[in-house]
Design an enzyme around this catalytic site. Sequence first.
Site, PDB file in Angstrom:
ATOM      1  N   THR A 132      -6.434   9.228   6.712  1.00 57.45           N
ATOM      2  CA  THR A 132      -6.331   7.774   6.591  1.00 57.45           C
ATOM      3  C   THR A 132      -6.784   7.066   7.861  1.00 57.45           C
ATOM      4  O   THR A 132      -6.704   7.629   8.962  1.00 57.45           O
ATOM      5  CB  THR A 132      -4.856   7.405   6.303  1.00 57.45           C
ATOM      6  OG1 THR A 132      -4.695   6.000   6.395  1.00 57.45           O
ATOM      7  CG2 THR A 132      -3.893   8.050   7.296  1.00 57.45           C
ATOM      8  N   ASP A 133      -7.159   5.810   7.710  1.00 56.95           N
ATOM      9  CA  ASP A 133      -7.506   4.994   8.894  1.00 56.95           C
ATOM     10  C   ASP A 133      -6.258   4.613   9.700  1.00 56.95           C
ATOM     11  O   ASP A 133      -6.375   4.179  10.846  1.00 56.95           O
ATOM     12  CB  ASP A 133      -8.281   3.734   8.480  1.00 56.95           C
ATOM     13  CG  ASP A 133      -7.522   2.796   7.550  1.00 56.95           C
ATOM     14  OD1 ASP A 133      -6.390   3.124   7.138  1.00 56.95           O
ATOM     15  OD2 ASP A 133      -8.078   1.728   7.227  1.00 56.95           O
ATOM     16  N   GLU A 134      -5.064   4.769   9.095  1.00 60.38           N
ATOM     17  CA  GLU A 134      -3.845   4.321   9.791  1.00 60.38           C
ATOM     18  C   GLU A 134      -3.560   5.128  11.047  1.00 60.38           C
ATOM     19  O   GLU A 134      -2.777   4.702  11.892  1.00 60.38           O
ATOM     20  CB  GLU A 134      -2.636   4.370   8.849  1.00 60.38           C
ATOM     21  CG  GLU A 134      -2.819   3.486   7.644  1.00 60.38           C
ATOM     22  CD  GLU A 134      -1.526   3.090   6.956  1.00 60.38           C
ATOM     23  OE1 GLU A 134      -0.433   3.316   7.507  1.00 60.38           O
ATOM     24  OE2 GLU A 134      -1.614   2.545   5.842  1.00 60.38           O
ATOM     25  N   TYR A 158       4.705   7.542   8.577  1.00 58.73           N
ATOM     26  CA  TYR A 158       3.615   8.038   7.722  1.00 58.73           C
ATOM     27  C   TYR A 158       2.364   8.326   8.548  1.00 58.73           C
ATOM     28  O   TYR A 158       1.816   9.429   8.517  1.00 58.73           O
ATOM     29  CB  TYR A 158       3.286   7.025   6.614  1.00 58.73           C
ATOM     30  CG  TYR A 158       1.946   7.275   5.963  1.00 58.73           C
ATOM     31  CD1 TYR A 158       1.731   8.392   5.163  1.00 58.73           C
ATOM     32  CD2 TYR A 158       0.867   6.402   6.171  1.00 58.73           C
ATOM     33  CE1 TYR A 158       0.488   8.638   4.586  1.00 58.73           C
ATOM     34  CE2 TYR A 158      -0.370   6.636   5.601  1.00 58.73           C
ATOM     35  CZ  TYR A 158      -0.563   7.760   4.802  1.00 58.73           C
ATOM     36  OH  TYR A 158      -1.787   8.004   4.243  1.00 58.73           O
ATOM     37  N   LYS A 162       0.404  11.866   9.400  1.00 58.52           N
ATOM     38  CA  LYS A 162      -0.994  12.131   9.057  1.00 58.52           C
ATOM     39  C   LYS A 162      -1.792  12.458  10.325  1.00 58.52           C
ATOM     40  O   LYS A 162      -2.665  13.330  10.308  1.00 58.52           O
ATOM     41  CB  LYS A 162      -1.618  10.924   8.340  1.00 58.52           C
ATOM     42  CG  LYS A 162      -1.096  10.674   6.940  1.00 58.52           C
ATOM     43  CD  LYS A 162      -1.416  11.782   5.943  1.00 58.52           C
ATOM     44  CE  LYS A 162      -2.878  11.865   5.576  1.00 58.52           C
ATOM     45  NZ  LYS A 162      -3.104  12.858   4.465  1.00 58.52           N
TER      46      LYS A 162
HETATM   47  P1  NAD Z   1      -0.154   9.793  -3.924  1.00 61.19           P
HETATM   48  O1  NAD Z   1       1.166   9.578  -3.271  1.00 61.19           O
HETATM   49  O2  NAD Z   1      -0.554   8.945  -5.080  1.00 61.19           O
HETATM   50  O3  NAD Z   1      -0.247  11.303  -4.436  1.00 61.19           O
HETATM   51  C1  NAD Z   1       0.169  12.382  -3.646  1.00 61.19           C
HETATM   52  C2  NAD Z   1       0.164  13.638  -4.516  1.00 61.19           C
HETATM   53  O4  NAD Z   1       0.563  14.745  -3.681  1.00 61.19           O
HETATM   54  C3  NAD Z   1       1.146  13.575  -5.691  1.00 61.19           C
HETATM   55  O5  NAD Z   1       0.556  14.108  -6.849  1.00 61.19           O
HETATM   56  C4  NAD Z   1       2.296  14.466  -5.217  1.00 61.19           C
HETATM   57  O6  NAD Z   1       3.015  15.082  -6.287  1.00 61.19           O
HETATM   58  C5  NAD Z   1       1.569  15.492  -4.361  1.00 61.19           C
HETATM   59  N1  NAD Z   1       2.444  16.113  -3.352  1.00 61.19           N
HETATM   60  C6  NAD Z   1       3.297  15.474  -2.499  1.00 61.19           C
HETATM   61  N2  NAD Z   1       3.947  16.369  -1.740  1.00 61.19           N
HETATM   62  C7  NAD Z   1       3.471  17.604  -2.096  1.00 61.19           C
HETATM   63  C8  NAD Z   1       3.735  18.923  -1.656  1.00 61.19           C
HETATM   64  N3  NAD Z   1       4.634  19.165  -0.687  1.00 61.19           N
HETATM   65  N4  NAD Z   1       3.074  19.941  -2.239  1.00 61.19           N
HETATM   66  C9  NAD Z   1       2.167  19.705  -3.230  1.00 61.19           C
HETATM   67  N5  NAD Z   1       1.889  18.481  -3.693  1.00 61.19           N
HETATM   68  C10 NAD Z   1       2.524  17.432  -3.131  1.00 61.19           C
HETATM   69  O7  NAD Z   1      -1.221   9.714  -2.751  1.00 61.19           O
HETATM   70  P2  NAD Z   1      -2.705   9.128  -2.790  1.00 61.19           P
HETATM   71  O8  NAD Z   1      -2.658   7.669  -2.583  1.00 61.19           O
HETATM   72  O9  NAD Z   1      -3.423   9.703  -3.954  1.00 61.19           O
HETATM   73  O10 NAD Z   1      -3.271   9.770  -1.441  1.00 61.19           O
HETATM   74  C11 NAD Z   1      -3.906  11.048  -1.438  1.00 61.19           C
HETATM   75  C12 NAD Z   1      -4.301  11.397  -0.020  1.00 61.19           C
HETATM   76  O11 NAD Z   1      -5.191  10.412   0.480  1.00 61.19           O
HETATM   77  C13 NAD Z   1      -3.139  11.437   0.967  1.00 61.19           C
HETATM   78  O12 NAD Z   1      -3.335  12.501   1.852  1.00 61.19           O
HETATM   79  C14 NAD Z   1      -3.219  10.092   1.691  1.00 61.19           C
HETATM   80  O13 NAD Z   1      -2.688  10.202   3.007  1.00 61.19           O
HETATM   81  C15 NAD Z   1      -4.714   9.874   1.710  1.00 61.19           C
HETATM   82  N6  NAD Z   1      -5.169   8.477   1.752  1.00 61.19           N
HETATM   83  C16 NAD Z   1      -4.673   7.577   0.843  1.00 61.19           C
HETATM   84  C17 NAD Z   1      -5.169   6.262   0.853  1.00 61.19           C
HETATM   85  C18 NAD Z   1      -4.691   5.239  -0.134  1.00 61.19           C
HETATM   86  O14 NAD Z   1      -5.040   4.053   0.010  1.00 61.19           O
HETATM   87  N7  NAD Z   1      -3.915   5.595  -1.152  1.00 61.19           N
HETATM   88  C19 NAD Z   1      -6.136   5.890   1.788  1.00 61.19           C
HETATM   89  C20 NAD Z   1      -6.595   6.850   2.705  1.00 61.19           C
HETATM   90  C21 NAD Z   1      -6.110   8.136   2.663  1.00 61.19           C
HETATM   91  O1  DAU Z   2      -5.070   2.338   5.141  1.00 64.67           O
HETATM   92  C1  DAU Z   2      -4.928   3.446   4.297  1.00 64.67           C
HETATM   93  C2  DAU Z   2      -3.509   3.501   3.782  1.00 64.67           C
HETATM   94  O2  DAU Z   2      -3.377   2.459   2.835  1.00 64.67           O
HETATM   95  C3  DAU Z   2      -3.136   4.838   3.171  1.00 64.67           C
HETATM   96  O3  DAU Z   2      -3.197   5.836   4.158  1.00 64.67           O
HETATM   97  C4  DAU Z   2      -1.729   4.775   2.563  1.00 64.67           C
HETATM   98  O4  DAU Z   2      -1.432   5.995   1.913  1.00 64.67           O
HETATM   99  C5  DAU Z   2      -1.696   3.641   1.570  1.00 64.67           C
HETATM  100  O5  DAU Z   2      -0.394   3.512   1.033  1.00 64.67           O
HETATM  101  C6  DAU Z   2      -2.125   2.331   2.220  1.00 64.67           C
HETATM  102  O6  DAU Z   2      -1.139   1.896   3.195  1.00 64.67           O
HETATM  103  P1  DAU Z   2      -0.718   0.353   3.328  1.00 64.67           P
HETATM  104  O7  DAU Z   2       0.606   0.289   3.968  1.00 64.67           O
HETATM  105  O8  DAU Z   2      -1.820  -0.449   3.920  1.00 64.67           O
HETATM  106  O9  DAU Z   2      -0.657  -0.022   1.743  1.00 64.67           O
HETATM  107  P2  DAU Z   2       0.397  -0.879   0.896  1.00 64.67           P
HETATM  108  O10 DAU Z   2      -0.209  -1.067  -0.448  1.00 64.67           O
HETATM  109  O11 DAU Z   2       1.774  -0.317   0.977  1.00 64.67           O
HETATM  110  O12 DAU Z   2       0.406  -2.266   1.642  1.00 64.67           O
HETATM  111  C7  DAU Z   2      -0.798  -3.024   1.820  1.00 64.67           C
HETATM  112  C8  DAU Z   2      -0.434  -4.260   2.618  1.00 64.67           C
HETATM  113  O13 DAU Z   2       0.370  -5.107   1.792  1.00 64.67           O
HETATM  114  C9  DAU Z   2       0.397  -3.970   3.854  1.00 64.67           C
HETATM  115  O14 DAU Z   2       0.007  -4.865   4.895  1.00 64.67           O
HETATM  116  C10 DAU Z   2       1.837  -4.266   3.416  1.00 64.67           C
HETATM  117  C11 DAU Z   2       1.652  -5.356   2.387  1.00 64.67           C
HETATM  118  N1  DAU Z   2       2.649  -5.379   1.288  1.00 64.67           N
HETATM  119  C12 DAU Z   2       2.886  -4.221   0.609  1.00 64.67           C
HETATM  120  C13 DAU Z   2       3.828  -4.194  -0.421  1.00 64.67           C
HETATM  121  C14 DAU Z   2       4.126  -2.906  -1.153  1.00 64.67           C
HETATM  122  C15 DAU Z   2       3.291  -6.557   0.944  1.00 64.67           C
HETATM  123  O15 DAU Z   2       3.039  -7.625   1.535  1.00 64.67           O
HETATM  124  N2  DAU Z   2       4.211  -6.543  -0.082  1.00 64.67           N
HETATM  125  C16 DAU Z   2       4.525  -5.396  -0.770  1.00 64.67           C
HETATM  126  O16 DAU Z   2       5.421  -5.434  -1.668  1.00 64.67           O
END
Ligand code: NAD
Ligand code: DAU
Length: 355
Positions: A132-134, A158, A162
Site C-alpha cells: 500500500t501507499d500508506e 495497519y 504493512k
Molecule cells: P480485504 O480485507 O478485502 O481482503 C483480505 C483477504 O485476506 C480476505 O479474503 C481475508 O479472508 C484474507 N485473509 C486475512 N487474513 C488472512 C490470513 N491470516 N490467512 C489467509 N487469508 C487471510 O483486503 P483488500 O482490500 O482486498 O486488500 C488486499 C491487499 O491489498 C492487502 O494486502 C492490502 O494491504 C492491499 N491494498 C489494499 C488497498 C485497498 O484500497 N483496498 C490498496 C492498496 C493495497
Molecule cells: O491507500 C491505500 C489504502 O486505502 C489501503 O492500503 C487500505 O487497505 C484501504 O482500506 C484504504 O485505506 P483508507 O484508510 O484510505 O480507506 P478508507 O476507505 O477506510 O477511508 C478513506 C478515507 O475516508 C480516509 O481518509 C478516512 C475517510 N473515512 C472513512 C470511513 C470508513 C470517512 O471519512 N468516513 C468513514 O466512515
Amino acid sequence: MILVTGGAGFIGANFILDWLTQSDEVVINLDKLTYAGNLNNLSSLNNDDRHLFVHADINERDILEQVLQKHKPRAVLHFAAESHVDRSIHGPAAFIETNVNGTFSLLESVRAYWQALPEQEKNAFRFLHVSTDEVYGSLEANDPPFTETTAYAPNSPYSASKAASDHLVRAYHHTYGLPTLTTNCSNNYGPLHFPEKLIPLVITNARAGKVLPIYGDGSQVRDWLYVSDHCAAIRRVLEAGQPGATYNIGGWNEKTNLNVVHSICDLLDELQPKVAGNYRDQIRHVKDRPGHDKRYAIDARKIERELGWKPAESFETGLRKTVSWYLDNDAWTAQVLSGEYQNWVALQYHVQDIH
Ligand code: NAD
Ligand code: DAU
C-alpha cells in the site's frame, strides 16, 4: 499455476476473476475467510477447474508447505492481509498476526520451496507482494507525490504492519535472492468492496437512508484507482517486473473525502433519485480518525515508463461503474452486511451517527 493468498477478499477476488478471463492458468486461492473473505465473490467460478480453493491461514506453515509441494506454482501473489485502518486502531493484534507474522511464515515456506526448485524454475519463480501507499506516511498539500524511494513513515498500526511486511520481502530478496516484486498501490474502489471502507459504505448507507459519516472536516486527500486497473498493473508487474524492485501504482486521481462523497451522492441522485431532497442531505461530520493521514498521492511514472502500465479508468468512469454495480447487486450487499459487520458498526460509529 499460480498461488494467490487472500483471493476471497476485495482485490484478490477481482484479481482472480480478471485473471481467468484472460488466461486458463489455474489459480490456487488460499484464504482464511475472515470477516472480509467471501467465497460468494467467486461464485461464478463454482465448478470451474481453474480455481482451487484452500481454506487456511497463512500462518499455517504445514498447509502452505503441502500446497506448494503438491501444486508447484510458478508464482505466489500475496494479497492476504488485515486491511482496514479503523479496525487496526481498535485491535492492532490481528494486523501483526497476519500482516507481519503471516507474511513471515509465507516467506519462509516459499523460500524452502523455491530453494529446492530446479535452476530454470527457480529463476522464473516470482513472489509478488501486494502492498500500500500508506507505508510512506502522510503528505502536506504541496508535497510531491510518493515515489519508490520516498522514506517509509507509517502512521497507523495497519500501515506499520504493512511496512514491516514490505521490509521482510525486501530482506528475503537481498539476503536469499528470492525473486520478489513489491507493489505499493493507492486506494482501490469498485465491485465487491466490503462496505466498511469509505466508497461502498457511503453508497450503502445513502441507499438505506442512513447518515453518511465524514471523519473530521473531510479535507483529507486520497488517490483513487479502479480495482481492475490495479489488477492489470499486478499482472504486468508479474509478467515483466524486475526481481527485487518495487512499483508504485496509482490513479492520478487525488480527491478530498468530501469531494468523493459528493460525487457518490450526485450519481445516486441521477441513477436512483430520492422521493424528496437529495443524498447530500444525509452527510454528517463525525469524530475524526485518530492519527488521520492528511494526504496520499502516488507518482506512478516508474511503472508507466518501465512496464507500459497506466490506468484505463478515470475517477468519473470508475465511480459510475461502481455505483451501478452496487445498484445491481443488492443480494451481495445484504449478505455481507449480516453477522459480524453489525458488531463493527456498533463499535466504530455512535448510534446517533448512523441512524
Ligand atoms: P480485504 O480485507 O478485502 O481482503 C483480505 C483477504 O485476506 C480476505 O479474503 C481475508 O479472508 C484474507 N485473509 C486475512 N487474513 C488472512 C490470513 N491470516 N490467512 C489467509 N487469508 C487471510 O483486503 P483488500 O482490500 O482486498 O486488500 C488486499 C491487499 O491489498 C492487502 O494486502 C492490502 O494491504 C492491499 N491494498 C489494499 C488497498 C485497498 O484500497 N483496498 C490498496 C492498496 C493495497
Ligand atoms: O491507500 C491505500 C489504502 O486505502 C489501503 O492500503 C487500505 O487497505 C484501504 O482500506 C484504504 O485505506 P483508507 O484508510 O484510505 O480507506 P478508507 O476507505 O477506510 O477511508 C478513506 C478515507 O475516508 C480516509 O481518509 C478516512 C475517510 N473515512 C472513512 C470511513 C470508513 C470517512 O471519512 N468516513 C468513514 O466512515
